[in-house]
Design a protein around this motif. Structure first.
Motif, short mmCIF file in Angstrom:
data_model
loop_
_atom_site.label_atom_id
_atom_site.label_comp_id
_atom_site.label_asym_id
_atom_site.label_seq_id
_atom_site.Cartn_x
_atom_site.Cartn_y
_atom_site.Cartn_z
N SER A 45 39.38 35.78 27.07
CA SER A 45 39.75 34.54 27.75
C SER A 45 41.27 34.41 27.69
CB SER A 45 39.09 33.34 27.05
OG SER A 45 39.59 33.22 25.73
N SER A 46 41.83 33.92 28.77
CA SER A 46 43.29 33.72 28.81
C SER A 46 43.61 32.75 29.93
CB SER A 46 44.01 35.06 29.04
OG SER A 46 43.96 35.45 30.40
N ALA A 47 44.85 32.36 29.98
CA ALA A 47 45.32 31.52 31.08
C ALA A 47 45.28 32.34 32.37
CB ALA A 47 46.74 31.06 30.79
N HIS A 48 45.21 31.64 33.49
CA HIS A 48 45.38 32.27 34.79
C HIS A 48 46.83 32.04 35.19
CE1 HIS A 48 40.92 32.36 36.20
NE2 HIS A 48 40.99 32.40 34.88
N VAL A 49 47.54 33.11 35.46
CA VAL A 49 48.95 33.00 35.86
C VAL A 49 49.10 33.58 37.26
CG1 VAL A 49 51.28 33.88 35.40
CG2 VAL A 49 49.87 33.02 33.52
N TYR A 50 49.93 32.93 38.07
CA TYR A 50 50.17 33.38 39.44
C TYR A 50 51.65 33.60 39.68
CZ TYR A 50 45.38 32.06 40.67
OH TYR A 50 44.01 31.96 40.74
N LEU A 51 51.90 34.64 40.44
CA LEU A 51 53.25 34.96 40.91
C LEU A 51 53.21 34.95 42.43
CD1 LEU A 51 56.13 36.23 40.89
CD2 LEU A 51 55.00 38.45 40.59
N ARG A 52 54.06 34.17 43.05
CA ARG A 52 54.06 34.09 44.52
C ARG A 52 55.07 35.07 45.11
NH1 ARG A 52 53.22 28.39 47.03
NH2 ARG A 52 51.19 29.00 46.20
N MET A 93 45.80 40.61 44.09
CA MET A 93 46.17 39.56 45.04
C MET A 93 45.12 38.45 45.01
SD MET A 93 49.01 40.73 46.14
CE MET A 93 49.37 39.41 47.31
N TRP A 94 45.57 37.23 45.20
CA TRP A 94 44.66 36.07 45.18
C TRP A 94 43.51 36.25 46.16
CZ3 TRP A 94 43.92 32.83 49.47
CH2 TRP A 94 43.11 31.72 49.23
N SER A 95 43.78 36.85 47.31
CA SER A 95 42.74 37.02 48.33
C SER A 95 41.61 37.93 47.86
CB SER A 95 43.35 37.59 49.61
OG SER A 95 44.03 38.80 49.35
N ASN A 96 41.81 38.65 46.75
CA ASN A 96 40.78 39.53 46.22
C ASN A 96 39.85 38.82 45.24
OD1 ASN A 96 39.50 42.08 45.98
ND2 ASN A 96 40.64 42.52 44.11
N LEU A 97 40.19 37.58 44.90
CA LEU A 97 39.36 36.82 43.95
C LEU A 97 38.11 36.29 44.64
CD1 LEU A 97 42.08 34.74 42.07
CD2 LEU A 97 41.21 37.02 41.52
N LYS A 98 37.04 36.21 43.87
CA LYS A 98 35.77 35.72 44.41
C LYS A 98 35.03 34.91 43.36
CE LYS A 98 32.41 38.69 44.88
NZ LYS A 98 31.54 39.80 45.39
N SER A 101 28.28 31.91 42.72
CA SER A 101 27.48 30.76 42.31
C SER A 101 26.97 30.95 40.89
CB SER A 101 26.30 30.58 43.28
OG SER A 101 25.49 29.50 42.87
N GLY A 102 27.13 29.93 40.08
CA GLY A 102 26.65 29.98 38.70
C GLY A 102 27.73 30.35 37.71
N MET A 103 28.89 30.75 38.19
CA MET A 103 29.99 31.09 37.27
C MET A 103 30.51 29.84 36.58
SD MET A 103 32.46 33.92 39.06
CE MET A 103 32.12 35.67 38.89
N LYS A 104 30.97 30.00 35.36
CA LYS A 104 31.57 28.91 34.62
C LYS A 104 32.97 28.63 35.17
CE LYS A 104 29.18 30.12 30.31
NZ LYS A 104 29.37 30.54 28.89
N SER A 105 33.50 27.47 34.80
CA SER A 105 34.86 27.14 35.20
C SER A 105 35.83 28.21 34.70
CB SER A 105 35.27 25.77 34.65
OG SER A 105 34.46 24.76 35.20
N GLY A 106 36.70 28.65 35.59
CA GLY A 106 37.69 29.65 35.20
C GLY A 106 37.23 31.08 35.35
N GLU A 107 35.92 31.30 35.50
CA GLU A 107 35.42 32.67 35.68
C GLU A 107 35.63 33.11 37.12
OE1 GLU A 107 31.36 32.82 34.46
OE2 GLU A 107 31.87 33.23 32.38
N VAL A 108 35.86 34.40 37.28
CA VAL A 108 36.14 34.91 38.61
C VAL A 108 35.68 36.36 38.72
CG1 VAL A 108 38.47 35.75 38.03
CG2 VAL A 108 37.95 35.08 40.38
N SER A 109 35.35 36.75 39.95
CA SER A 109 34.99 38.14 40.24
C SER A 109 35.94 38.63 41.33
CB SER A 109 33.53 38.23 40.69
OG SER A 109 33.16 39.57 40.90
N PHE A 110 35.66 39.82 41.86
CA PHE A 110 36.57 40.41 42.84
C PHE A 110 35.83 40.91 44.07
CE2 PHE A 110 38.08 41.40 38.51
CZ PHE A 110 39.20 40.57 38.48
N ASN A 111 36.45 40.74 45.21
CA ASN A 111 35.88 41.30 46.43
C ASN A 111 35.94 42.82 46.41
OD1 ASN A 111 35.33 38.80 47.95
ND2 ASN A 111 37.55 38.54 47.92
#
Length: 209
Positions: A45-52, A93-98, A101-111
Motif C-alpha cells: 500500500s502506498s500513496a498515489h502520486v501523479y506527474l503531469r 499513464m493515467w489512461s492505462n488505469l482501470k 467493480s468490487g475493488m476497494k477504495s484506492g485499488e486499481v488495475s490496468f488496461n
C-alpha cells in the motif's frame, strides 16, 4: 483535497500530485488527464502520486532525476515501504488505469499490464526532505477547469493542424498546376510543333533571273 510538491530538478519546476488517503486516490483516478503519469509502490500500500507531462509526451520523455523524485515521494508515503531500504515503484499513464467493480477504495488495475514500468528505488532522505519542504496540503483540484482547458488546447491544436494541412494542399496544387503548365509549354516549343515565320511555299527563284 490533495497534496502538491514541487520538483526543482528540472527547469521549469514540475508539480507532483499526491492523494492523502484512499478516497482521494479514487478521486484522482476518476479525474486526471491523459498526460498524467501514475506512481505506486509495487505489492505494497502506498500513496498515489501523479506527474503531469506536456501533451504528446510519453513515459520516455521523463527526465531521470524527475522520475527519481516521483518514486522517492511514493516510497516515503508507503507505511511499509518507507521503512525498507529498497522497493520497486510501478508507473504508467493515467489512461492505462482501470477500476473494476468490487475493488476497494484506492485499488486499481490496468488496461494493458505490459504498459506498466518498474523502477527499483532505494531510500534517499535528501530527496524526500527536499520535496517535503515544498508540500502544500489541502489543495482543491479544479478537475473540470483542467479538462476544459485541455479541450480548448486540443481544439486550437487541431485548428492549427488543419490550417497547415490546407496550406500544404494549396501549395501542392499550385506546384502541380505550374508543373502541368510547364509541360504544356515545353510540348508547344518542340521543333516539330514549330512553324517558321516566313513561308517560302510557291517561291521560284527563277522568277528573279
Amino acid at each position: 483535497m490533495v497534496l502538491l510538491y514541487t520538483s526543482t530538478v528540472v527547469d521549469p519546476p514540475v508539480t507532483l500530485i499526491r492523494g492523502a488517503d484512499s478516497n482521494e486516490n479514487d478521486e484522482l483516478i476518476d479525474n486526471m488527464l491523459p498526460e498524467d503519469v501514475w506512481f505506486h509502490v509495487e505489492d505494497l500500500s502506498s500513496a498515489h502520486v501523479y506527474l503531469r507531462l506536456k501533451e504528446k509526451q510519453t513515459l520516455d520523455d521523463i527526465p531521470e532525476k524527475l522520475l527519481e523524485d516521483a518514486c522517492q515521494l511514493v516510497k516515503a508515503n508507503s507505511i511499509k515501504g518507507c521503512k525498507m531500504n529498497e522497493v520497486v515503484v510501478i508507473y504508467t499513464m493515467w489512461s492505462n488505469l482501470k477500476k473494476i467493480s468490487g475493488m476497494k477504495s484506492g485499488e486499481v488495475s490496468f488496461n494493458n499490464p505490459s504498459a506498466v514500468r518498474k523502477k527499483t528505488t532505494k531510500k534517499d532522505k535528501a530527496i524526500v526532505n527536499r520535496l517535503s519542504k515544498t508540500e502544500k496540503s489541502g489543495v482543491k483540484m479544479d478537475y473540470e477547469g483542467d479538462r476544459e482547458a485541455r479541450e480548448r488546447r486540443e481544439i486550437d491544436r487541431k485548428k492549427a493542424e488543419n490550417k497547415i494541412q490546407l496550406e500544404n494542399k494549396r501549395a501542392e496544387e499550385k506546384r502541380n498546376r505550374e508543373a502541368s503548365e510547364l509541360r504544356s509549354y515545353t510540348s508547344l516549343m518542340k521543333s516539330e510543333n514549330m512553324t517558321a515565320n516566313t513561308d517560302y511555299s510557291g517561291y521560284d527563284s527563277d522568277d528573279f533571273m
